[in-house]
Write a protein that holds these residues in place. Structure first.
Motif: not given
Length: 855
Positions: A521, A622-624, A638, A732
């Motif tokens: 990340i 954005q991180q999922f 998210g 993420n």
């Protein structure tokens, strides 16, 4: 009795002579494919004149002779084809191809055929098998087809036989009209006219006979040929294949009645189309081709290189104009080299073409026309570099450097006028150079320079004489370059040099090397940053550079821009150069909209400046993460905060459902291993196998650059104590899987019957292995381990002489590794026995020695 014997002998001799004459008769015919030999056909009258198409009459014997000749020619062709592979034959063919005029008679295409539609010549001599067509018109009409018999007669009804053999066509016409006037009264002459009474007759030649013509001497196919009576010398000569490589082209003789009737010069026919000497042949004529008397070779820069056969009266100029065709454009005419054969040796003769009218070649001369000197000019100078019209120019009288510059349109704006090089050849043709201040020459301060032949003047560019100036920008920019090839992907883009002569290239690449990138990340924003190098321009500001780089990204921080500038240390005497500073760094802010107003920065870039545009501190992509299994709302979520935890995600998903088994929850996380880390992991596994060679690790998978690993989590504790030590943070790409409550335990590895068995709360690990048939002979019992449904692993432990096995839970997998037999076990046993035997022997020896000493 004697008279009868003599009569029988004479009769037998006469019959033998006739048979021998029939057997040894020479075949007479001509090449196939010609229209001259056609079978007999019925004459069909055409119009009122009853004129028939003229044809050739062939007898059956002539047809057989034609077939035999065709077969013979085909056989010879096949034989020649095989002989051509021989070196001697190839040399012969090469010579033939170089002889002027030889190819005319040896081409596969094209023929010299007799013109059967031509008007009958007045001097045509009638003979056997000729056909006369007689038409009577007027108040009485009649048509006669009269064929000349072997005795020379034509037979007319009510008139009788009329002898016409040996007469010309005009003589035969007069005789036939005279004979026919006996039955057609109106045909009698009245003051030289035959149509005075309205009755007249016409006599023409119909089908023509075949005659025999012999071709002898230096000819390709000598022999006797059957040709139409209208054939000429060239027709027969073509059928015979023309002269050989030793035959003459200048004197083809036609012999009739043992006298030379005509001479044919083939050069006149080939070069000018003259047919002098190409007369009609008659029966029993002989065409003779003798040996050539003189032959020369002309080669080099001429239009027609070949072997020629000149006559003694033909000089070199006549040969070049009529036979050779003249010189090519790049021929050197002032000197012809003649190689002549003398009585004892060869010699060279140099001839100027101006005296070619008085030079007569000799037999065997080889005349060579050489080329002019290539790439050599008598009045050339070359101008290159920063002028508007560079190239080659003619050296007129008193051409100076300034005049040449004016003729080339002048110098360009970026020309370096302080020093212009003139490359000049010295008298001994060694290269030399001289330098001129062109600015002083053009302004009149210095004397103008007179140019010489083959001078090469070079005007340099200012940009060529300095290092290529560039500037580079890094970071959060779009990476679309101004006026560059947008079809090329970013990271591998190169453009041509700019028109101002700057050698700098526009290059775009990633901020960091692909080998150092990772999906962590913290590196996501860094991985997508761009580096662009473009040519430097005077008065360029940071904003100008950003515009050329395609503008800023949304993630760019305009309040923190850095410029790293090279440290320049000019030499100054007695100055201290021990400073550790290697660059100058400038930090400032710029306008977000890049508008040119008072708020725009006034920072002007220097060559080789490096500009860095950083990312905004709070800007994040954005991180999922993915939530699978037994929750109310599984799916992709998210991340809301950087420190989101397991309990936060389960809460957003609505919590666990009734079928959930939180003890078996797994967290799957993608791991990135660099090349060095991957190699290190492989080495560790190899070292482990080397140290514990008796055990095979079944679940050890080789590391790769990109892999996923399962992290053992305690979801029950995480949900019971949010924010506690078991409530780990999620990142993420994480995948959380919450399974249903399992009812079985899986046993694999070195057991007799690997399978799944029902989970029982009080059942031990040994009982489960017994349910799978128990251990095998190769089981590594001390290395048994259990993989739990949440991904955690526990193995058997030993304490003193006691072994403690891990507890088995729902959904667990029991793995029994394989114990490998060492390859050198037998050797170790033999070695151990040998050592023990030697030790026992030594002890026995010592005891015996002690006893002997004691006695």
């Amino acid at each position: 009795m004697i008279k009868k014997i003599n009569f029988a002998t004479v009769l037998l001799l006469f019959v033998s002579v006739n048979i021998a004459f029939a057997q040894f008769q020479v075949p007479t015919n001509y090449l196939p494919g010609s229209n001259m030999n056609q079978p007999n056909a019925v004459n069909k009258p055409i119009g009122n004149s009853k004129v028939t198409k003229r044809e050739i009459i062939n007898t059956s014997n002539q047809k057989n002779e034609l077939d035999s000749l065709v077969n013979q020619r085909q056989s010879d062709a096949l034989t020649n084809q095989s002989i051509e592979e021989d070196s001697i034959k190839k040399a012969k063919i090469t010579l033939q191809n170089k002889i002027f005029g030889f190819s005319i008679f040896n081409k596969k295409a094209g023929t010299f055929e007799t013109n059967l539609k031509m008007a009958t010549p007045k001097n045509y001599i009638l003979g056997p098998d000729d056909e006369l067509i007689v038409d009577i018109n007027g108040y009485s009409e009649e048509h006669y087809n009269l064929t000349v018999s072997a005795d020379g007669y034509v037979k007319i009804n009510k008139v009788g036989n009329v002898y016409v053999a040996g007469l010309t066509i005009d003589e035969a016409r007069n005789r036939l009209i005279y004979k026919l006037s006996s039955i057609y009264i109106g045909l009698k002459k009245f003051n030289g006219r035959t149509d005075i009474n309205g009755l007249y007759a016409s006599v023409s030649l119909g089908n023509i006979r075949t005659i025999q013509v012999s071709v002898v001497g230096e000819v390709q196919f000598p022999g006797t040929y059957s040709v139409p009576s209208l054939a000429r010398v060239m027709n027969v000569l073509y059928l015979a294949g023309g002269p050989t490589e030793n035959g003459t082209f200048r004197d083809v003789q036609l012999i009739r009645h043992n006298k030379v009737l005509a001479h044919l010069d083939l050069y006149d026919f080939i070069t000018q189309g003259f047919s002098k000497g190409d007369i009609s042949v008659q029966d029993q004529d002989i065409i003779k081709i003798g040996l050539y008397k003189s032959r020369i070779e002309v080669k080099g820069r001429v239009k027609r290189s070949a072997f020629f056969e000149p006559l003694p009266t033909e000089n070199l100029a006549f040969i070049f104009e009529n036979f050779v065709g003249g010189f090519t454009e790049n021929a050197y005419k002032d000197l012809l080299k003649v190689e002549r054969i003398t009585k004892t040796e060869r010699k060279l003769i140099d001839i100027n073409y101006a005296i070619a009218n008085s030079f007569y070649p000799a037999d065997g001369d080889i005349i060579t026309a050489e080329s002019i000197t290539e790439n050599r000019y008598e009045n050339r100078v070359t101008l290159s570099g920063e002028v508007f019209r560079p190239g080659t120019f003619s050296l007129d009288s008193k051409l100076t450097l300034s005049n040449l510059i004016k003729r080339a349109g002048g110098v360009k704006e970026n020309a370096f006028l302080a020093r212009v090089n003139i490359n000049r050849l010295n008298k001994d043709f060694t290269p030399g150079i001289m330098s001129v201040n062109l600015a002083d020459v053009l302004s009149g301060k210095a004397e103008d320079v007179m140019l010489e032949r083959e001078d090469k003047i070079t005007v340099f560019s200012i940009t060529e004489l300095r290092e290529s100036y560039t500037v580079t920008i890094h970071g959060e920019i779009n990476g679309v370059k101004e006026n560059l090839d947008k079809k090329t992907a970013i990271g591998d883009t190169k453009t041509k040099q700019q028109e101002n002569g700057n050698n700098a290239q526009n290059e775009s690449s990633s901020e960091i090397s692909d080998k150092l990138k990772s999906d962590n990340i913290s590196n996501v924003l860094l991985n997508r940053q761009v580096k662009i190098t473009i040519p430097f321009q005077t008065n360029m500001t940071v904003e100008d550079l950003i515009i050329k780089a395609g503008g800023l990204r949304e993630s760019a921080s305009t309040g923190f821009v850095e410029v790293v500038r090279r440290k320049k240390n000019e030499f100054v005497e007695n100055q201290d150069y021990s400073s550790s500073q290697i660059a100058e760094v400038y930090k400032f802010s710029i306008s977000k909209d890049l508008i040119v107003d008072n708020s725009a920065s006034k920072f002007v870039l220097n060559p080789f400046d490096e500009v860095f545009v950083r990312s905004s501190p709070n800007y994040e992509l954005q991180q999922f993460i993915t939530l699978q299994g037994q929750v109310l709302f599984p799916g992709v979520y998210g991340l809301e905060k950087k420190d989101d935890r397991l309990s936060d995600l389960i809460k957003r998903a609505g919590g666990l459902n009734k079928q959930a088994y939180p003890e078996g929850a797994k967290l799957i996380r993608k791991t990135e291993l660099s090349e060095s880390e991957s190699e290190l992991k492989k080495k560790q596994i190899k070292d482990f196998n080397d140290n514990y060679s008796g055990i095979e690790i079944n679940n050890a998978s080789e590391s790769s650059e990109s892999n996923h690993e399962t992290i053992g989590i305690n979801l029950v504790a995480a949900l019971a104590q949010p924010g506690g030590p078991d409530d780990i943070q999620i990142i993420n790409g994480d995948v959380i899987n919450i399974p249903r409550e399992p009812q079985t335990v899986k046993i694999t590895g070195e057991v007799l019957y690997p399978n799944n068995v029902k989970f029982t709360e009080s059942k031990s690990l040994g009982s489960y292995i017994s349910s799978a048939g128990g251990y095998t002979s190769s089981s590594a019992r001390k290395r048994v381990y259990v993989i739990y449904s949440n991904g955690s692993v526990k193995r058997a432990k030993n304490f003193l002489f006691m072994r403690f096995y891990p507890r088995v839970e729902r959904g667990s997998e029991i793995i029994v590794p394989k114990k490998l037999k060492s390859a050198n076990t037998s050797q170790q046993i033999v070695s151990l026995v040998s050592v023990l035997t030697g030790t026992v022997t030594s002890i026995i020896g010592i005891i015996t020695l002690i006893k002997a000493t004691a006695q």
